[in-house]
Design an enzyme around this catalytic site. Sequence first.
Site, short mmCIF file in Angstrom:
data_model
loop_
_atom_site.label_atom_id
_atom_site.label_comp_id
_atom_site.label_asym_id
_atom_site.label_seq_id
_atom_site.Cartn_x
_atom_site.Cartn_y
_atom_site.Cartn_z
N ARG A 83 -1.72 -11.43 -11.85
CA ARG A 83 -1.52 -12.75 -12.45
C ARG A 83 -2.33 -13.82 -11.73
O ARG A 83 -2.68 -13.68 -10.55
CB ARG A 83 -0.04 -13.13 -12.45
CG ARG A 83 0.56 -13.40 -11.11
CD ARG A 83 2.04 -13.74 -11.19
NE ARG A 83 2.84 -12.61 -11.63
CZ ARG A 83 3.45 -12.53 -12.81
NH1 ARG A 83 3.40 -13.55 -13.65
NH2 ARG A 83 4.15 -11.46 -13.13
N GLN A 93 4.65 -12.82 -2.32
CA GLN A 93 3.49 -13.62 -2.75
C GLN A 93 3.89 -15.04 -3.12
O GLN A 93 3.17 -16.00 -2.82
CB GLN A 93 2.80 -12.91 -3.92
CG GLN A 93 2.11 -11.62 -3.49
CD GLN A 93 1.78 -10.71 -4.65
OE1 GLN A 93 2.41 -10.77 -5.72
NE2 GLN A 93 0.80 -9.83 -4.48
N GLY A 100 -4.27 15.90 -0.62
CA GLY A 100 -4.97 14.76 -1.19
C GLY A 100 -4.73 13.52 -0.35
O GLY A 100 -3.72 13.43 0.36
N ALA A 101 -5.65 12.57 -0.43
CA ALA A 101 -5.52 11.36 0.40
C ALA A 101 -5.97 10.11 -0.36
O ALA A 101 -6.53 9.19 0.22
CB ALA A 101 -6.35 11.51 1.68
N GLU A 145 10.36 -5.25 -8.45
CA GLU A 145 9.50 -4.95 -7.29
C GLU A 145 9.46 -6.13 -6.34
O GLU A 145 9.57 -7.28 -6.74
CB GLU A 145 8.10 -4.56 -7.78
CG GLU A 145 7.38 -5.62 -8.61
CD GLU A 145 6.45 -6.48 -7.78
OE1 GLU A 145 6.34 -6.23 -6.57
OE2 GLU A 145 5.86 -7.41 -8.34
N CYS A 202 -3.20 -9.52 -8.06
CA CYS A 202 -3.96 -8.62 -8.93
C CYS A 202 -3.46 -8.61 -10.36
O CYS A 202 -4.20 -8.27 -11.27
CB CYS A 202 -3.95 -7.20 -8.39
SG CYS A 202 -2.60 -6.75 -7.36
#
Length: 498
Positions: A115, A183, A258-259, A177, A113
């Site tokens: 690169r 990836q 919240g979800a 990260e 998402c």
Amino acid sequence: MPHYPTYSSPNPSLHHIHPHHPLRRFLFYLLSALRSTPTSDSIESGTKKKRTKEERLRAATKGLNVHVVGLSIHHAAVEVREKLAVPEASWNEASAEIVAGGEIEEAAVLSTCNRFEVYYAASDPRKAMASLTKYLAKRSGLPVSTLRKNTFALSGDDCVDHLFRVSGGLDSLIVGEGQILSQVRQCHLHCIEEDGSGGKMISRLLNQAVAAGKRVRSETGISKGSVSISSAAAELSEMRSMQDLQLPFSEARLAVVGAGKMTRLLVTHLASRGLEKMAIVNRSLKRPQELAEQFPEVDFEISTSEDLFDVIGRSDIVYTAASSEDPILSKALMEANGLAGRKLMVCDIGVPRNVDPDAGEVDGVTAYNVDDLSAVVARNTAMRQKEMIEAKTLLAEEAEAFTSWRQSLSTIPTINKLQQQAEQFRTMEVKKASKKLDGLSDKELEAVERLSRGIVNKLLHGPMSHLRKTESSNKAQALRELKTMYSLEDENKKNGKK
């Protein structure tokens, strides 16, 4: 009578025909023509015959260099990135199209998402770049001028350094990260598949990058510490649980309001800390049920907004991540619903804020907002910046290892010539002595053969080992010295004159 292969033979061979037989030369040219002519199947399908391992090895020794062309969140707008994005299931298909033109020997596509990058090996950078640019323009539908403004191109050591930074997490929005390492690993695994287009060079590059990424994370603290709001909420609540609640975090009852995306990320971080049970309050049941499917290891208690204060009353730590313009918790609401006088931690990760600032004034309630969490993020980001210095040193070592290996490929032709020359001399000397060996048995003759080969191999081991281990900057000089020492160039000239 010699055996003549027929056209129907599955593997036509000339080995059984006498070397000087005129039919041998005729059949050689005939078979060469047949093998080089495309079949109707290959013409119709437009597929290119996959090269053998030996062919790729030969290609790797012919001046191939590594290159990358790509765009990332640092260089290109999202509307440009999305036009070049390739789903993982199609990475090999895209790579095959890239090498189909013939200007690029090997290729591997890495598309996420954030690169889109194409790593490739080619001997003529100019032609390869032109071919790849044509492919990218065709795929995206964008003019070449737009592509040039948004893409970057790196070659050789710069390409290697970039990939290793990517794999190590130094090129990510969130430094360190771990998702990008996974990836890059998938990119390597795909490129070595049967339909992959990664030969000796690109597969080695990606494999070394994965090893470098793992090493950086295991030998430095670059991946430690929360550097996103959702992960900071998980870290802060765990860290402050004993102080604010006098309760170990593992025993605290958790709830989230919240979800949406923030809740999903929060649950991901909490699950990594051993989360087993959690209550979710949301306006509708659809999204909480989707979360329950996504995290089957977590026992979710799902409630609607009508039960908000009942759920909070049974919880020790409450995270709020609801999509709401107005605060859903305030001092007045909490006191009116009997939440005063009991210990409760509230972590607000909503934007706009879900919790009014006066909620922290309620007896027993400790409230944290996004600003408190941002301080955790800033502190951990600063810590990771320090770790980057050590990470860069480790990545440089890994990059140098790959570069040395790549440059060692240039020694293969010289080593092969040296081995061939040594074998030729050995055979000649054994042949000269053959008359004196007439009285030996077959077993004894075999022992002489093994002895002569052993002597030659031991004599060659020193110079070949020296050539392989020579530093990159001195390898060209070592090659010249070896060729001169063993008259390898002179031998080639002699062979050429014949």
